[in-house]
Every structure is written in structure tokens, then in C-alpha cells.
Design an enzyme around this catalytic site. Sequence first.
Site, PDB file in Angstrom:
ATOM      1  N   MET A  30       0.840  -1.198   0.000  1.00 59.24           N
ATOM      2  CA  MET A  30       0.000   0.000   0.000  1.00 59.24           C
ATOM      3  C   MET A  30       0.878   1.252   0.000  1.00 59.24           C
ATOM      4  O   MET A  30       0.412   2.342   0.349  1.00 59.24           O
ATOM      5  CB  MET A  30      -0.934  -0.008   1.216  1.00 59.24           C
ATOM      6  CG  MET A  30      -1.870  -1.218   1.195  1.00 59.24           C
ATOM      7  SD  MET A  30      -3.428  -0.936   2.038  1.00 59.24           S
ATOM      8  CE  MET A  30      -2.858  -0.650   3.689  1.00 59.24           C
ATOM      9  N   LEU A  33       6.715   3.066   1.638  1.00 62.19           N
ATOM     10  CA  LEU A  33       7.624   1.914   1.711  1.00 62.19           C
ATOM     11  C   LEU A  33       8.716   2.101   2.763  1.00 62.19           C
ATOM     12  O   LEU A  33       9.269   3.183   2.921  1.00 62.19           O
ATOM     13  CB  LEU A  33       8.267   1.694   0.336  1.00 62.19           C
ATOM     14  CG  LEU A  33       7.265   1.464  -0.803  1.00 62.19           C
ATOM     15  CD1 LEU A  33       7.993   1.295  -2.132  1.00 62.19           C
ATOM     16  CD2 LEU A  33       6.377   0.257  -0.527  1.00 62.19           C
ATOM     17  N   HIS A  34       9.006   1.002   3.476  1.00 65.18           N
ATOM     18  CA  HIS A  34      10.072   1.003   4.486  1.00 65.18           C
ATOM     19  C   HIS A  34      10.888  -0.277   4.322  1.00 65.18           C
ATOM     20  O   HIS A  34      10.647  -1.066   3.388  1.00 65.18           O
ATOM     21  CB  HIS A  34       9.479   1.145   5.882  1.00 65.18           C
ATOM     22  CG  HIS A  34       8.391   0.146   6.199  1.00 65.18           C
ATOM     23  ND1 HIS A  34       8.594  -1.219   6.175  1.00 65.18           N
ATOM     24  CD2 HIS A  34       7.079   0.323   6.514  1.00 65.18           C
ATOM     25  CE1 HIS A  34       7.485  -1.833   6.504  1.00 65.18           C
ATOM     26  NE2 HIS A  34       6.543  -0.929   6.682  1.00 65.18           N
ATOM     27  N   GLY A  36      10.831  -3.104   5.711  1.00 62.69           N
ATOM     28  CA  GLY A  36      10.044  -4.346   5.627  1.00 62.69           C
ATOM     29  C   GLY A  36       9.658  -4.633   4.185  1.00 62.69           C
ATOM     30  O   GLY A  36       9.875  -5.738   3.661  1.00 62.69           O
ATOM     31  N   HIS A  37       9.094  -3.614   3.509  1.00 64.45           N
ATOM     32  CA  HIS A  37       8.716  -3.785   2.101  1.00 64.45           C
ATOM     33  C   HIS A  37       9.945  -4.097   1.244  1.00 64.45           C
ATOM     34  O   HIS A  37       9.906  -4.947   0.356  1.00 64.45           O
ATOM     35  CB  HIS A  37       8.075  -2.504   1.558  1.00 64.45           C
ATOM     36  CG  HIS A  37       6.834  -2.073   2.277  1.00 64.45           C
ATOM     37  ND1 HIS A  37       6.799  -0.957   3.077  1.00 64.45           N
ATOM     38  CD2 HIS A  37       5.599  -2.598   2.308  1.00 64.45           C
ATOM     39  CE1 HIS A  37       5.574  -0.803   3.564  1.00 64.45           C
ATOM     40  NE2 HIS A  37       4.830  -1.789   3.118  1.00 64.45           N
ATOM     41  N   GLN A  61     -10.537  -2.515   2.438  1.00 65.42           N
ATOM     42  CA  GLN A  61     -10.059  -3.101   3.690  1.00 65.42           C
ATOM     43  C   GLN A  61     -10.036  -2.121   4.854  1.00 65.42           C
ATOM     44  O   GLN A  61      -9.575  -2.463   5.936  1.00 65.42           O
ATOM     45  CB  GLN A  61      -8.693  -3.749   3.500  1.00 65.42           C
ATOM     46  CG  GLN A  61      -7.546  -2.788   3.298  1.00 65.42           C
ATOM     47  CD  GLN A  61      -6.294  -3.535   2.864  1.00 65.42           C
ATOM     48  OE1 GLN A  61      -6.224  -4.092   1.773  1.00 65.42           O
ATOM     49  NE2 GLN A  61      -5.292  -3.564   3.741  1.00 65.42           N
ATOM     50  N   SER A 185       7.227  -0.604  10.895  1.00 60.56           N
ATOM     51  CA  SER A 185       5.879  -0.307  10.398  1.00 60.56           C
ATOM     52  C   SER A 185       5.771   1.192  10.182  1.00 60.56           C
ATOM     53  O   SER A 185       6.401   1.973  10.913  1.00 60.56           O
ATOM     54  CB  SER A 185       4.850  -0.753  11.445  1.00 60.56           C
ATOM     55  OG  SER A 185       3.597  -0.151  11.188  1.00 60.56           O
ATOM     56  N   ARG A 187       3.397   2.876  10.958  1.00 59.70           N
ATOM     57  CA  ARG A 187       2.720   3.441  12.139  1.00 59.70           C
ATOM     58  C   ARG A 187       3.699   3.870  13.223  1.00 59.70           C
ATOM     59  O   ARG A 187       3.337   4.674  14.080  1.00 59.70           O
ATOM     60  CB  ARG A 187       1.786   2.399  12.742  1.00 59.70           C
ATOM     61  CG  ARG A 187       0.651   2.073  11.830  1.00 59.70           C
ATOM     62  CD  ARG A 187      -0.222   1.054  12.458  1.00 59.70           C
ATOM     63  NE  ARG A 187      -1.285   0.698  11.540  1.00 59.70           N
ATOM     64  CZ  ARG A 187      -2.382   0.065  11.898  1.00 59.70           C
ATOM     65  NH1 ARG A 187      -2.550  -0.275  13.148  1.00 59.70           N
ATOM     66  NH2 ARG A 187      -3.296  -0.226  11.012  1.00 59.70           N
TER      67      ARG A 187
HETATM   68  P1  AMP Z   1       1.390  -3.018   3.492  1.00 60.49           P
HETATM   69  O1  AMP Z   1       1.961  -1.973   2.611  1.00 60.49           O
HETATM   70  O2  AMP Z   1       1.259  -2.613   4.931  1.00 60.49           O
HETATM   71  O3  AMP Z   1       0.106  -3.617   2.934  1.00 60.49           O
HETATM   72  O4  AMP Z   1       2.452  -4.212   3.507  1.00 60.49           O
HETATM   73  C1  AMP Z   1       2.862  -4.816   2.308  1.00 60.49           C
HETATM   74  C2  AMP Z   1       3.612  -6.079   2.628  1.00 60.49           C
HETATM   75  O5  AMP Z   1       4.777  -5.771   3.409  1.00 60.49           O
HETATM   76  C3  AMP Z   1       2.789  -7.085   3.450  1.00 60.49           C
HETATM   77  O6  AMP Z   1       2.999  -8.394   2.925  1.00 60.49           O
HETATM   78  C4  AMP Z   1       3.359  -6.933   4.832  1.00 60.49           C
HETATM   79  O7  AMP Z   1       3.240  -8.107   5.621  1.00 60.49           O
HETATM   80  C5  AMP Z   1       4.821  -6.645   4.522  1.00 60.49           C
HETATM   81  N1  AMP Z   1       5.481  -6.002   5.673  1.00 60.49           N
HETATM   82  C6  AMP Z   1       5.090  -4.889   6.342  1.00 60.49           C
HETATM   83  N2  AMP Z   1       5.941  -4.624   7.375  1.00 60.49           N
HETATM   84  C7  AMP Z   1       6.872  -5.604   7.359  1.00 60.49           C
HETATM   85  C8  AMP Z   1       8.010  -5.911   8.171  1.00 60.49           C
HETATM   86  N3  AMP Z   1       8.362  -5.161   9.220  1.00 60.49           N
HETATM   87  N4  AMP Z   1       8.749  -7.011   7.855  1.00 60.49           N
HETATM   88  C9  AMP Z   1       8.407  -7.797   6.798  1.00 60.49           C
HETATM   89  N5  AMP Z   1       7.346  -7.555   5.995  1.00 60.49           N
HETATM   90  C10 AMP Z   1       6.586  -6.484   6.266  1.00 60.49           C
END
Ligand code: AMP
Length: 257
Positions: A30, A33-34, A36-37, A61, A185, A187
Site C-alpha cells: 500500500m 515503503l520502508h 520491511g517492504h 479493507q 511499520s 505506524r
Molecule cells: P502493506 O503496505 O502494509 O500492505 O504491507 C505490504 C507487505 O509488506 C505485506 O505483505 C506486509 O506483511 C509486509 N510487511 C510490512 N511490514 C513488514 C516488516 N516489518 N517485515 C516484513 N514484511 C513487512
Amino acid sequence: MKVFEAPSWWLGERRARALSGQTLGLVPTMGALHEGHLSLIRRSRAENDLTLVSIFVNPAQFEYRTDLTHYPRPLETDLARLRAEGTDFVWVPREEDLYPDSYRYRVTETERSTVLEGASRPGHFDGVLTVVLKLLQIASAEHAYFGEKDWQQLSLVRGMVDAFFLTTTIVACPTIREKDGLAVSSRNRRLLPEERTRAPRFYQVLSTAPTAETAARDLQAFGFVVDYVEDRDGRRLGAIRLGDVRLIDNVPLEAAL
Ligand code: AMP
């Protein structure tokens, strides 16, 4: 790096790439990006010839309109990050590209989507599954990458792929954490300095408490509002609130015991 909106453009491109034998990894996001992404994108780049990242803040959602309108959309920064990672394609669909049916059709899971996150956010996972089905159908990727951070989402997506005989393989990627253990995150940026200092206790308690009940009690003692802590299918999953910010996390149970 090619940035596009229309599914029709992608369908032509994908056919040509598949004919020349190139494999594809899809990373649905979504945006905002950080690290994790980026870890998902790096994994996709390592395992496929081409990587497609989608950025779509999915209205279906979100329970509350204000959460949807306040969701960060730093598109230019995201595109710069994606370019630096060597992403091949970025798909930024418009709402009408993904919902030509005006939300009349949706995927519903009837058991596991209504507990844990689903209990706090009614309809959330139906919205997630519906958009993921559309993304998987259009992308037509060999692999799609999801984070273990959103464990319930990952397992529901896997269940949907099995239930509907989808051909994309779902790849689970480990949770990326800050040095102090807090799961990365978008957040986290909304935490006040004092809350940010306390936040790593969430992961520490989930990982070390002997039972889910003691974890919940310890988290309350640290001043968190606990939505749930539960042990299920070999994981300990939790959701807490600090001030305005709701955080989720999970750990494998063998690490917790
Ligand atoms: P989002 O943009 O929040 O919908 O997340 C996109 C994808 O990134 C989803 O598959 C999340 O599970 C993954 N994601 C988000 N934060 C992390 C993180 N800290 N470590 C690994 N994957 C992450």
C-alpha cells in the site's frame, strides 16, 4: 523502471515476457515503503527474472473512511526507493482499474477471518482477500511475496490460493525489526517519543512470557492497552494500543517458550 496504471497494458507486457521465458515476482503493497517492504522486493529480485511492485491503498479493507483518507501516499519517495532497489515494474492502479464492479463482488472467508485482527476490524480480511485475488489474477506472477509481520493475512491469503486453485506460489518473508526489536511499520512514526521508547517491550514480552495470559498481563502492566494475545498454530500473536497507535506483532511459539 516502468510505472503504469492500466491492467490492459500489463496483460500485453506479461504475455510477451512469459513467451520469452521470464519469471515474475509480485510484491503487493500500500506504499509508504520502508525496510520491511524492501526486504520483500530484494527476495523477489533474488528469486525471479522480473519484479512487479504494486502500490494501492485498498478502500475495501478500511473500516473507517478517515483511516483511508489519512493513509500516507508519498508516491515520489516510494518510486525513488523502488528505482534504487532495481524494481522492473511499478503498478499504481486507479480504483476503477481494480473495481470495475463497484465493489459488488467480494471474497469472504467464514472462520479464520473473524478472529484476532478480524474481530477488531470487521470486514477487513474480506477486503484484503478481494484485492489480493484481483492483483494475483492480473499480475499472473510465479511468486508473490508477503510479510510474516501480518501473519493472519499471510495465512488467509495462502488459504485462498489453495481454495481457488490459484497458480501463484505465496512466499513468506520474515519480519524486519528495528535494532531494539520493534517490528518496522509506517505506524511507528506516529508514536510519541515516550511511546516509542516503550514500544519494543511488546516484542520482548511476546517472545519471553511463558503463556499468552502472562504476556497480556505483563503488557498491561507496562501501560499498553491489549486488544488480544493468543497462541495459535505455533505462533503467538498480539495487538496492542499505545495512545492513538495500534501495533500488531507475532513470534514463533518455540521462541516464546
Ligand atoms: P502493506 O503496505 O502494509 O500492505 O504491507 C505490504 C507487505 O509488506 C505485506 O505483505 C506486509 O506483511 C509486509 N510487511 C510490512 N511490514 C513488514 C516488516 N516489518 N517485515 C516484513 N514484511 C513487512
